[in-house]
Design a protein around this motif. Structure first.
Motif, PDB file in Angstrom:
ATOM      1  N   THR A  96       0.846  -1.187   0.000  1.00  8.56           N
ATOM      2  CA  THR A  96       0.000   0.000   0.000  1.00  8.56           C
ATOM      3  C   THR A  96       0.880   1.234   0.000  1.00  8.56           C
ATOM      4  O   THR A  96       1.908   1.261   0.681  1.00  8.56           O
ATOM      5  N   ARG A 110       1.168   5.308   0.770  1.00  7.72           N
ATOM      6  CA  ARG A 110       0.531   6.371   1.542  1.00  7.72           C
ATOM      7  C   ARG A 110       1.453   7.582   1.615  1.00  7.72           C
ATOM      8  O   ARG A 110       2.677   7.453   1.681  1.00  7.72           O
ATOM      9  N   LEU A 147       0.561   8.315   7.549  1.00  6.28           N
ATOM     10  CA  LEU A 147      -0.509   7.560   8.193  1.00  6.28           C
ATOM     11  C   LEU A 147      -0.525   7.819   9.684  1.00  6.28           C
ATOM     12  O   LEU A 147       0.464   8.295  10.257  1.00  6.28           O
TER      13      LEU A 147
END
Length: 215
Positions: free
Chosen positions: A123, A125, A128
């Motif tokens: 993933t 990002r 976070l």
């Protein structure tokens, strides 16, 4: 051989390797792997270094994963040295990375060197938040309870330069995990302006050792 610390209400382990382990989340954090740096230096500057830093970095990461068996790994930015470095891993290094990623959640946080989303799974990002802690590549001075990387802090001890974590009761700055990464002395204004007066430098090496942050 880790050094235990608290950030916010969370207990964390600074590891001698330069990784950070969060037991309650079964989460391993590494920052600034800079995979492919030797290839980038050869392409752009004609500087020839043995092209083994990616292998050394990935083997160290594999050892941390084997020892701790995290459910999640967060790579906190600058995982690759530039866009072309992301494609420069040879088949053996690519296999090491694939084996490390297998069977766990893998999160790539963007860094200033990173090429953006990669065809490697996991993933992607910008940053976070997990259980009250913010994780990003470059520190935000207005943020509390933050884990970041980017600066590659290092401290002098007995005439040697040691990569180190910097930590106070507001933030933690990670050392560079990559094998060919340089560093910024803890005395630099960029770091002293971020860290509180009683901050610690946690030196990496055979044992994680805390000293007052040199200023």
């Amino acid at each position: 051989m880790h050094f235990g610390l608290t950030l916010g209400s969370e207990n964390l382990h600074a590891l001698p390797s330069g990784a950070l382990y969060w037991p309650a989340q079964k989460l391993l954090v590494v920052s600034d792997l800079h995979l492919g740096k030797s290839h980038r230096l050869a392409r752009r500057a004609g500087q020839l270094l043995p092209p083994y830093e990616s292998r050394a970095t990935l083997q160290k990461l594999d050892a941390d994963i084997a020892a701790l068996r995290p459910a999640t790994v967060v790579c906190l930015g600058d995982s690759f040295d530039d866009l072309e470095s992301a494609d420069s891993l040879d088949s053996a290094d690519s296999l090491l990375l694939a084996q490390a990623m297998a069977g766990r959640e893998w999160i790539w946080v963007e860094g200033n060197h990173d090429p953006g989303p990669l065809d490697l799974g996991g993933t992607h990002r910008a940053e976070l938040k997990i259980s009250g802690l913010s994780l990003r590549h470059i520190a935000n001075p207005s943020e509390r309870y933050e884990i970041s990387g980017h600066f590659h802090p290092k401290a002098r001890l007995a005439g040697q330069a040691k990569p180190c974590f910097l930590v106070d009761d507001q933030r933690l700055i990670m050392p560079a995990y990559g094998a060919y990464t340089g560093g910024l002395w803890t005395e630099s204004p960029a770091l002293t302006s971020l860290m509180q007066p009683r901050a610690l430098a946690i030196l990496t090496g055979t044992k994680a050792r805390a000293i007052p942050m040199p200023r």
